[in-house]
Scaffold this motif. Structure first.
Motif, PDB file in Angstrom:
ATOM      1  N   ALA A   1       0.903  -1.143  -0.026  1.00  0.00           N
ATOM      2  CA  ALA A   1      -0.050   0.073   0.117  1.00  0.00           C
ATOM      3  C   ALA A   1       1.021   1.247   0.008  1.00  0.00           C
ATOM      4  O   ALA A   1       1.924   1.043   0.420  1.00  0.00           O
ATOM      5  CB  ALA A   1      -0.847   0.036   1.276  1.00  0.00           C
ATOM      6  N   ALA A   2       0.423   2.140  -0.578  1.00  0.00           N
ATOM      7  CA  ALA A   2       1.016   3.593  -0.813  1.00  0.00           C
ATOM      8  C   ALA A   2       1.276   4.027   0.940  1.00  0.00           C
ATOM      9  O   ALA A   2       0.551   3.871   1.529  1.00  0.00           O
ATOM     10  CB  ALA A   2       0.455   4.456  -1.632  1.00  0.00           C
ATOM     11  N   ALA A   3       2.298   4.936   0.843  1.00  0.00           N
ATOM     12  CA  ALA A   3       2.383   5.490   2.291  1.00  0.00           C
ATOM     13  C   ALA A   3       1.385   6.152   2.589  1.00  0.00           C
ATOM     14  O   ALA A   3       0.933   7.159   1.899  1.00  0.00           O
ATOM     15  CB  ALA A   3       4.228   6.368   2.321  1.00  0.00           C
ATOM     16  N   GLU A   4       1.010   6.172   4.000  1.00  0.00           N
ATOM     17  CA  GLU A   4      -0.040   6.946   4.264  1.00  0.00           C
ATOM     18  C   GLU A   4       0.192   8.411   4.376  1.00  0.00           C
ATOM     19  O   GLU A   4       1.652   8.984   4.471  1.00  0.00           O
ATOM     20  CB  GLU A   4      -0.419   6.639   5.742  1.00  0.00           C
ATOM     21  N   THR A   5      -0.664   9.373   4.050  1.00  0.00           N
ATOM     22  CA  THR A   5      -0.491  10.759   4.064  1.00  0.00           C
ATOM     23  C   THR A   5      -1.042  11.560   5.360  1.00  0.00           C
ATOM     24  O   THR A   5      -2.198  10.980   5.857  1.00  0.00           O
ATOM     25  CB  THR A   5      -0.852  11.483   2.794  1.00  0.00           C
ATOM     26  N   ALA A   6      -0.595  12.532   5.538  1.00  0.00           N
ATOM     27  CA  ALA A   6      -1.016  13.388   6.830  1.00  0.00           C
ATOM     28  C   ALA A   6      -0.786  14.551   6.643  1.00  0.00           C
ATOM     29  O   ALA A   6      -0.014  15.299   5.661  1.00  0.00           O
ATOM     30  CB  ALA A   6      -0.558  12.856   8.221  1.00  0.00           C
ATOM     31  N   SER A   7      -1.406  15.537   7.364  1.00  0.00           N
ATOM     32  CA  SER A   7      -1.441  17.114   7.224  1.00  0.00           C
ATOM     33  C   SER A   7      -0.544  17.439   8.229  1.00  0.00           C
ATOM     34  O   SER A   7      -0.481  17.507   9.507  1.00  0.00           O
ATOM     35  CB  SER A   7      -2.791  17.785   7.456  1.00  0.00           C
ATOM     36  N   LEU A   8       0.652  18.427   7.946  1.00  0.00           N
ATOM     37  CA  LEU A   8       1.530  18.715   8.646  1.00  0.00           C
ATOM     38  C   LEU A   8       1.186  20.316   8.748  1.00  0.00           C
ATOM     39  O   LEU A   8       1.250  21.116   7.888  1.00  0.00           O
ATOM     40  CB  LEU A   8       3.261  18.529   8.173  1.00  0.00           C
TER      41      LEU A   8
ATOM     42  N   ALA B   1       6.227  21.675  18.736  1.00  0.00           N
ATOM     43  CA  ALA B   1       6.347  21.524  17.558  1.00  0.00           C
ATOM     44  C   ALA B   1       6.553  19.968  17.037  1.00  0.00           C
ATOM     45  O   ALA B   1       5.743  19.243  16.217  1.00  0.00           O
ATOM     46  CB  ALA B   1       7.198  22.300  16.612  1.00  0.00           C
ATOM     47  N   GLN B   2       7.529  19.372  17.697  1.00  0.00           N
ATOM     48  CA  GLN B   2       7.886  18.155  17.520  1.00  0.00           C
ATOM     49  C   GLN B   2       6.798  17.098  18.045  1.00  0.00           C
ATOM     50  O   GLN B   2       6.295  16.345  17.218  1.00  0.00           O
ATOM     51  CB  GLN B   2       9.058  17.800  18.342  1.00  0.00           C
ATOM     52  N   ASP B   3       6.138  17.528  19.271  1.00  0.00           N
ATOM     53  CA  ASP B   3       4.983  16.657  19.852  1.00  0.00           C
ATOM     54  C   ASP B   3       3.759  16.950  18.804  1.00  0.00           C
ATOM     55  O   ASP B   3       3.084  15.743  18.487  1.00  0.00           O
ATOM     56  CB  ASP B   3       4.610  17.274  21.222  1.00  0.00           C
ATOM     57  N   GLU B   4       3.506  17.873  17.911  1.00  0.00           N
ATOM     58  CA  GLU B   4       2.304  18.073  17.315  1.00  0.00           C
ATOM     59  C   GLU B   4       2.456  17.220  16.145  1.00  0.00           C
ATOM     60  O   GLU B   4       1.661  16.575  15.449  1.00  0.00           O
ATOM     61  CB  GLU B   4       2.127  19.457  17.018  1.00  0.00           C
TER      62      GLU B   4
END
Length: 212
Positions: A52-59, A70-73
């Motif tokens: 499966a393609a790598a999951e994407t998320a919102s940065l 910032a690192q925790d978020e």
């Protein structure tokens, strides 16, 4: 005479009977071939589906936030390949993340694969962010770079480890240059543009809050 003939006849009959009982019966029918259990036909293995393609998320945009926050978020959003560097180019380590704030980030805010490496450019809380990220020091080429205004630590990281480097206090105080990331170079020898041929390098430096 009659008695002997009768006895002989009886003896012959008995012999024939015994012979018939002990004889083995031979069959002309061929023996059935000896067989072993057959190997079952292998069942075709189903073709493995493509990964499966790598999951994407919102940065999120972390500019202006504390480095630890910032690192925790970013981790909460699914990004775990995190790193940071000194935005002023002094080569300082972010040993205590809560004492640093984010000036810039790579990549920018938006949708990204969660295995993307996220790099935060940071300065200490009491410092102003530079107009341009100084990025990490890069190895020198064939000529001596201009290190004026750069930290001694950054200059040392740029030059090959084999070089002999001497650092002196540019003032008359004769202080020991202990924390090299807190000292800026005022003069250098050999000068910028000189071919790097292994000659020893000498820097005169002062602390960053002092004029050269």
């Amino acid at each position: 005479m009659r008695t002997r003939t009768t006895a002989a006849a009886l003896a012959g009959t008995a012999l024939l009977a015994l012979t018939g009982c002990g004889a083995e019966t031979v069959s002309n029918k061929p023996a059935a071939p000896r067989t072993t259990p057959g190997t079952p036909t292998p069942t075709p293995t189903p073709t493995a589906s493509k990964a499966a393609a790598a999951e994407t998320a919102s940065l999120s945009n972390m500019t202006g936030k504390g480095l630890q926050y910032a690192q925790d978020e970013a981790q909460a959003a699914g990004f775990y390949g995190l790193t940071s560097h000194d935005a002023l180019g002094r080569g300082r380590m972010q040993a205590f993340d809560r004492n640093w704030k984010v000036c810039a980030q790579t990549p920018a805010a938006g949708k990204h694969p969660t295995d993307t490496k996220v790099d935060f450019a940071a300065v200490k809380l009491e410092e102003a962010c530079p107009s341009k990220d100084a990025d990490k020091p890069q190895p020198a080429g064939s000529t001596m770079p201009n290190f004026k205004g750069k930290s001694v630590k950054a200059a040392r990281e740029v030059l090959d480890r084999a070089y002999s480097i001497t650092v002196n206090d540019a003032t008359s105080q004769h202080r020991i240059v202990f924390m090299e990331s807190n000292w800026q170079i005022c003069t250098q020898n050999p000068p910028a543009g000189t071919e790097l041929d292994g000659r020893p390098v000498k820097f005169n430096a002062v602390k960053f809050n002092e004029p050269c």
